[in-house]
Design an enzyme around this catalytic site. Structure first.
Site, PDB file in Angstrom:
ATOM      1  N   SER A  48      10.401   6.209   9.692  1.00 39.47           N
ATOM      2  CA  SER A  48       9.720   5.827  10.917  1.00 39.47           C
ATOM      3  C   SER A  48      10.258   4.487  11.414  1.00 39.47           C
ATOM      4  CB  SER A  48       8.225   5.711  10.600  1.00 39.47           C
ATOM      5  OG  SER A  48       7.556   5.051  11.617  1.00 39.47           O
TER       6      SER A  48
ATOM      7  N   GLY B   4       5.600  -2.101   7.076  1.00 40.44           N
ATOM      8  CA  GLY B   4       6.968  -2.587   7.272  1.00 40.44           C
ATOM      9  C   GLY B   4       7.764  -1.732   8.238  1.00 40.44           C
ATOM     10  N   GLU B   5       8.876  -2.296   8.681  1.00 42.14           N
ATOM     11  CA  GLU B   5       9.831  -1.587   9.553  1.00 42.14           C
ATOM     12  C   GLU B   5      11.036  -1.244   8.670  1.00 42.14           C
ATOM     13  OE1 GLU B   5      10.631  -0.456  12.963  1.00 42.14           O
ATOM     14  OE2 GLU B   5      12.244   0.127  11.620  1.00 42.14           O
TER      15      GLU B   5
ATOM     16  N   CYS C 172      -1.539  -3.146  15.204  1.00 36.19           N
ATOM     17  CA  CYS C 172      -1.283  -2.859  13.782  1.00 36.19           C
ATOM     18  C   CYS C 172      -1.836  -3.928  12.851  1.00 36.19           C
ATOM     19  CB  CYS C 172       0.221  -2.704  13.579  1.00 36.19           C
ATOM     20  SG  CYS C 172       0.675  -2.511  11.860  1.00 36.19           S
TER      21      CYS C 172
ATOM     22  N   HIS D 265       4.371   5.315  21.653  1.00 35.85           N
ATOM     23  CA  HIS D 265       3.058   4.788  22.041  1.00 35.85           C
ATOM     24  C   HIS D 265       2.893   4.451  23.521  1.00 35.85           C
ATOM     25  CE1 HIS D 265       2.564   4.957  17.828  1.00 35.85           C
ATOM     26  NE2 HIS D 265       3.091   3.787  17.538  1.00 35.85           N
TER      27      HIS D 265
ATOM     28  N   CYS E  58      -3.313   1.588   8.388  1.00 34.79           N
ATOM     29  CA  CYS E  58      -2.315   1.167   7.424  1.00 34.79           C
ATOM     30  C   CYS E  58      -2.250  -0.350   7.345  1.00 34.79           C
ATOM     31  CB  CYS E  58      -0.970   1.721   7.869  1.00 34.79           C
ATOM     32  SG  CYS E  58       0.379   1.034   6.990  1.00 34.79           S
TER      33      CYS E  58
ATOM     34  N   CYS F 160       5.024  -7.293   7.918  1.00 34.73           N
ATOM     35  CA  CYS F 160       5.987  -6.804   8.918  1.00 34.73           C
ATOM     36  C   CYS F 160       6.104  -7.837  10.030  1.00 34.73           C
ATOM     37  CB  CYS F 160       5.490  -5.470   9.497  1.00 34.73           C
ATOM     38  SG  CYS F 160       6.653  -4.760  10.693  1.00 34.73           S
TER      39      CYS F 160
ATOM     40  N   CYS G  11       3.213   8.296   1.628  1.00 36.88           N
ATOM     41  CA  CYS G  11       3.585   7.353   2.672  1.00 36.88           C
ATOM     42  C   CYS G  11       3.964   6.038   1.980  1.00 36.88           C
ATOM     43  CB  CYS G  11       2.372   7.193   3.597  1.00 36.88           C
ATOM     44  SG  CYS G  11       2.711   6.152   5.004  1.00 36.88           S
TER      45      CYS G  11
ATOM     46  N   CYS H 101       3.536  -5.363  16.368  1.00 38.90           N
ATOM     47  CA  CYS H 101       2.892  -4.376  17.249  1.00 38.90           C
ATOM     48  C   CYS H 101       1.413  -4.772  17.402  1.00 38.90           C
ATOM     49  CB  CYS H 101       3.012  -2.969  16.674  1.00 38.90           C
ATOM     50  SG  CYS H 101       4.716  -2.495  16.362  1.00 38.90           S
TER      51      CYS H 101
ATOM     52  N   GLU I 186       0.836  -1.211   0.000  1.00 35.99           N
ATOM     53  CA  GLU I 186       0.000   0.000   0.000  1.00 35.99           C
ATOM     54  C   GLU I 186       0.861   1.247   0.000  1.00 35.99           C
ATOM     55  OE1 GLU I 186      -3.430  -1.763   2.893  1.00 35.99           O
ATOM     56  OE2 GLU I 186      -2.903   0.355   3.112  1.00 35.99           O
TER      57      GLU I 186
HETATM   58  S1  SF4 Z   1       4.175  -1.876  10.252  1.00 37.01           S
HETATM   59 FE1  SF4 Z   1       4.953  -0.542  11.906  1.00 37.01          FE
HETATM   60  S2  SF4 Z   1       3.292  -0.540  13.452  1.00 37.01           S
HETATM   61 FE2  SF4 Z   1       2.922  -2.278  12.070  1.00 37.01          FE
HETATM   62  S3  SF4 Z   1       3.856  -4.085  13.076  1.00 37.01           S
HETATM   63 FE3  SF4 Z   1       5.384  -3.171  11.661  1.00 37.01          FE
HETATM   64  S4  SF4 Z   1       6.567  -1.746  12.900  1.00 37.01           S
HETATM   65 FE4  SF4 Z   1       4.701  -2.198  14.053  1.00 37.01          FE
END
Ligand code: SF4
Length: 350
Positions: free
Chosen positions: A196, A164-165, A121, A221, A338, A114, A107, A118, A94
């Site tokens: 991020s 994603g991270e 998410c 958070h 997201c 991912c 974005c 979290c 996305e």
């Molecule tokens: S995309 Fe961002 S908020 Fe979602 S699990 Fe991965 S690191 Fe966490």
């Protein structure tokens, strides 16, 4: 590697010069190719009108371009646009375009899924399938520009805040930043880019030393280890003392103010006591706190904090001298959290 298997979209002008020379064409065609891919947004060799027709026709089988293809485009009344883009191997990511007073930001996703897990998410639910290449990240920006071009606009800011991270895909991310900034490409200033992270401490130190002064946005958070552990498993490996130390180093090394993202979850992390704990955690250095109203995700039990409480929280943080804003909610009618659009499509296709 055979030329036809090369990842053309992830190459620098110099790398393209070498590859083009290896298939028997003059080196300068490599620089031209980079310029046309990113400055002019060529979607195929046919678009490179400064090349002879015979050259254009012969390039695709020798050095294939693997552009992203839009499967779905959703646009809200305020201009927010969400894209579901298909990668060459059939995976999807996305990308979201967001309108601001200064122009549009995009974005960008950095991974398919991912692994950070979290608990709030949508993207973490399916897990990570693979990293994106630098070219696949760049092509999201190119696609955003293609859409904005029809509105007489172009991308002003890039945020690596999609699925994603990014710091878990470090090498591809750094190459993406380099190519995004390249004078023959989008020429985007590092100051107009945000990366991020959920808090991968060693990678924050590494990024600080890259000489790329991008804005670092840390998904915080929660103001204490005990609370953050219930929301973000990454806190087990990198507790808050280590994370804050890395943020201090990032700010001092790059001269950039670190942003802390803070989701407001009703009854979980939104009390005034939490606000005081947050102030104690970050008061030592120049930073910005961004409060994010929660978007419901069906599978997760959280509820959004009432707006009155979000404002009280903001007031307390501001009163202690820390810059604090509430993120404006954009694209309400299309806005799932997201990762939801991709996940919904995957469920339909399963
Ligand atoms: S995309 Fe961002 S908020 Fe979602 S699990 Fe991965 S690191 Fe966490």
């Amino acid at each position: 590697m055979a030329a036809k298997d090369l990842d053309v979209l992830s190459m620098s002008p110099e790398e393209l010069e070498t590859s083009v020379a290896e298939i028997g064409e003059p080196r300068f065609r490599g620089r031209q190719l980079f310029e046309w891919l990113w400055q002019h947004g060529a979607t195929s060799y046919d678009d490179i009108t400064v090349w002879p027709k015979t050259l254009r026709a012969s390039m695709a089988p020798r050095l294939p371009l693997k552009r992203l293809v839009a499967e779905k485009v959703q646009q809200a009344q305020d201009g927010t646009t969400k894209l579901l883009l298909r990668l060459d191997d059939g995976n999807r990511v996305e990308t979201v375009l967001l309108p601001h007073p200064y122009g549009y930001s995009v974005c960008v996703s950095s991974q398919v899924g991912c692994n950070m897990g979290c608990h709030f998410c949508a993207s973490g639910i399916l897990g990570k399938r693979r990293n994106l290449t630098a070219g696949e990240m760049l092509d999201q920006v190119r696609y955003a520009n293609q859409i904005l071009g029809k509105r007489g606009q172009k991308v002003s800011r890039v945020d690596l805040m999609g699925i994603g991270e990014p710091l878990d895909n470090y090498d591809a991310m750094v190459k993406f930043l380099l190519l995004l900034h390249h004078p023959l490409g989008f020429q985007l200033s590092y100051r107009h880019v945000t990366v991020s992270t959920s808090g991968l401490v060693p990678a924050i130190y590494r990024l600080a030393d890259e000489g790329m002064p991008v804005t670092l946005a840390v998904s915080l958070h929660a103001p204490t280890d005990a609370l953050r552990l219930t929301l973000m498993p990454v806190n087990k490996a990198y507790p808050l003392s280590q994370l804050i130390g890395a943020c201090l180093y990032y700010g001092e090394t790059t001269g950039r103010r670190v942003t802390f993202e803070y989701l407001m979850l009703d009854g979980v992390n939104d009390s005034l006591e939490n606000a005081r704990e947050l102030v104690n955690l970050v008061h030592d250095f120049s930073c910005h706190v961004n409060l994010i109203p929660w978007n419901r995700v069906e599978e997760h039990p959280f509820k959004p904090s009432p707006m009155a409480r979000v404002r009280q929280f903001q007031q307390l943080v501001q009163d202690r001298g820390i810059s604090c804003t509430i993120r404006k909610e954009l694209g309400q009618e299309i806005d799932a959290a997201c990762g939801q659009l991709r996940r919904r499509e995957e469920e339909i296709l399963r």
